[in-house]
Write an enzyme that holds these catalytic residues in place. Structure first.
Site, PDB file in Angstrom:
ATOM      1  CB  THR A  11      48.107-104.089 -56.251  1.00  0.00           C
ATOM      2  OG1 THR A  11      48.790-102.919 -56.463  1.00  0.00           O
ATOM      3  CG2 THR A  11      48.440-104.999 -55.360  1.00  0.00           C
TER       4      THR A  11
ATOM      5  NE  ARG B 293      53.947 -95.668 -52.467  1.00  0.00           N
ATOM      6  CZ  ARG B 293      53.251 -96.430 -52.664  1.00  0.00           C
ATOM      7  NH1 ARG B 293      53.397 -97.541 -53.454  1.00  0.00           N
ATOM      8  NH2 ARG B 293      52.141 -96.575 -52.192  1.00  0.00           N
ATOM      9  CB  VAL B 294      57.909 -99.618 -49.255  1.00  0.00           C
ATOM     10  CG1 VAL B 294      57.340-100.977 -48.913  1.00  0.00           C
ATOM     11  CG2 VAL B 294      59.570-100.062 -49.906  1.00  0.00           C
ATOM     12  N   GLY B 295      54.866 -99.285 -50.355  1.00  0.00           N
ATOM     13  CA  GLY B 295      53.567 -99.194 -49.900  1.00  0.00           C
ATOM     14  C   GLY B 295      52.974 -99.908 -48.903  1.00  0.00           C
ATOM     15  CG  ASP B 296      49.269-101.417 -49.481  1.00  0.00           C
ATOM     16  OD1 ASP B 296      49.318-100.622 -50.264  1.00  0.00           O
ATOM     17  OD2 ASP B 296      48.402-102.575 -49.671  1.00  0.00           O
TER      18      ASP B 296
ATOM     19  N   GLY C 212      45.012-100.889 -53.334  1.00  0.00           N
ATOM     20  CA  GLY C 212      44.547 -99.289 -53.275  1.00  0.00           C
ATOM     21  C   GLY C 212      45.830 -98.489 -52.803  1.00  0.00           C
TER      22      GLY C 212
ATOM     23  N   GLY D 212      48.252 -97.307 -50.939  1.00  0.00           N
ATOM     24  CA  GLY D 212      49.088 -97.758 -49.906  1.00  0.00           C
ATOM     25  C   GLY D 212      49.190 -96.673 -48.722  1.00  0.00           C
TER      26      GLY D 212
HETATM   27  N1  ASP Z   1      48.755-100.602 -52.809  1.00  0.00           N
HETATM   28  C1  ASP Z   1      49.685-100.445 -53.879  1.00  0.00           C
HETATM   29  C2  ASP Z   1      50.597 -99.591 -53.168  1.00  0.00           C
HETATM   30  O1  ASP Z   1      50.437 -98.726 -52.666  1.00  0.00           O
HETATM   31  C3  ASP Z   1      49.076-100.120 -55.119  1.00  0.00           C
HETATM   32  C4  ASP Z   1      47.529-100.500 -55.434  1.00  0.00           C
HETATM   33  O2  ASP Z   1      47.236-101.292 -55.052  1.00  0.00           O
HETATM   34  O3  ASP Z   1      47.437-100.290 -56.314  1.00  0.00           O
HETATM   35  O4  ASP Z   1      51.900 -99.919 -53.616  1.00  0.00           O
END
Ligand code: ASP
Length: 304
Positions: free
Chosen positions: A158, A186-189, A210, A212
């Protein structure tokens, strides 16, 4: 008023053969953002310019070259926040948008400010954001990895950026292709204010990377910014934020932090984190993959 910019290319393990590409990509992004700031551009413009460079570079998990989801497609999330009016904009689970960070920035002036899937894609197209075929964001390397179902040794990278402009405005932006093999939708942080990014002119701004699912419950970006209270150095605030994640949940994460004085900091608990920065006090930008490299360089400088 001082100028500063810091970018990251993800908390992950950088394999030897990708070290150079990670340094070069981060450097190019810092330079793109710095050029904007030096010319009197806004922090928002600088963050957008830097992240667009990273989104175009298949070394990074954002825009073109994003990691593929369970269906073999690229679905991305991006967000931007500025610290004066606390404006923000975000897109999630979008396909066929060349630079999702530009769509997120456009949404900062609008309501609603978080759009997902086709609705975000329609908004981007209607607002002149460059669109492309969904497949155009799939790089050969990611396609091959997906077909071979190779074990993923390096966590997807990311990208993020935080900048401080001549008006003292802080802006944070983050863009991601999510996690490898993530289910569609799927949606992360990354798209979530407080988790993937935060900006407050009074304290500082932060972009995270990181897992999420671990970053969200500890509201990592806002946690890092809260640690800046009382003139804490951004490096200490970043470390405290990562420590607080480790204490409460499992997972790897990293964050970059910039304060209103133009001081930068970052921390991570992954094996590497690609970071580059430039401030008004420096002659040229620097990039790092392991933080100890910076500490060693500083020690060398002090001993001269
Ligand atoms: N934070 C991102 C997510 O969870 C992935 C990443 O930063 O590697 O979508």
């Amino acid at each position: 008023m001082t100028l500063a910019i810091i970018v990251h290319g993800g908390a992950k393990t950088v394999p030897g053969e990708k070290v150079e590409a990670n340094h070069a990509g981060c450097l190019a992004a810092v330079e793109a953002g710095w050029t904007v700031l030096r010319a009197g551009g806004s922090a928002g413009e600088a963050v957008e310019a830097a992240i667009r460079v990273l989104e175009s570079d298949q070394t990074f998990n954002a825009g073109f070259g994003s990691t593929l989801n369970s269906e073999g497609g690229v679905e991305v999330d991006a967000a931007m926040m500025e610290g004066e009016k606390l404006s923000w904009g975000a897109v999630a689970a979008v396909q066929g948008v060349l630079h999702p960070i530009s769509a997120a920035r456009k949404l900062m002036d609008d309501k609603p400010r978080l759009l997902v899937a086709q609705s975000a894609e329609r908004f981007a197209a209607d607002h002149g954001i460059e669109m492309c075929a969904k497949e155009d964001l799939i790089s050969e390397e990611q396609q091959q990895e997906w077909e071979e179902e190779k074990e993923v040794v390096d966590r997807p990278n990311t990208v993020g950026c935080v900048a401080l402009d001549a008006k003292g405005i802080l802006v944070a932006g983050t863009s991601t292709g999510g996690t490898t093999g993530q289910p569609q939708g799927r949606v992360g942080d990354t798209a979530l204010v407080g988790c993937g990014l935060y900006a407050d002119n009074h304290l500082g701004a932060c972009s995270t990377t990181g897992d999420g699912e671990s970053i969200i419950p500890v509201v990592l970006a806002k946690t890092a910014i809260d640690f800046l209270k009382g003139d804490t150095h951004p490096d200490d605030a970043a470390r405290m934020a990562i420590n607080s994640l480790v204490e409460r949940v499992e997972g790897e994460a990293g964050c970059i932090v910039l304060d209103p004085q133009g001081r930068v900091g970052w921390a991570y608990n992954s094996s590497d984190m690609v970071v580059g920065y430039m401030t008004a006090e420096m002659d040229q930008p620097v990039t790092f993959i392991k933080k100890e490299e910076e500490q060693k360089k500083e020690e060398q400088l002090q001993s001269v």
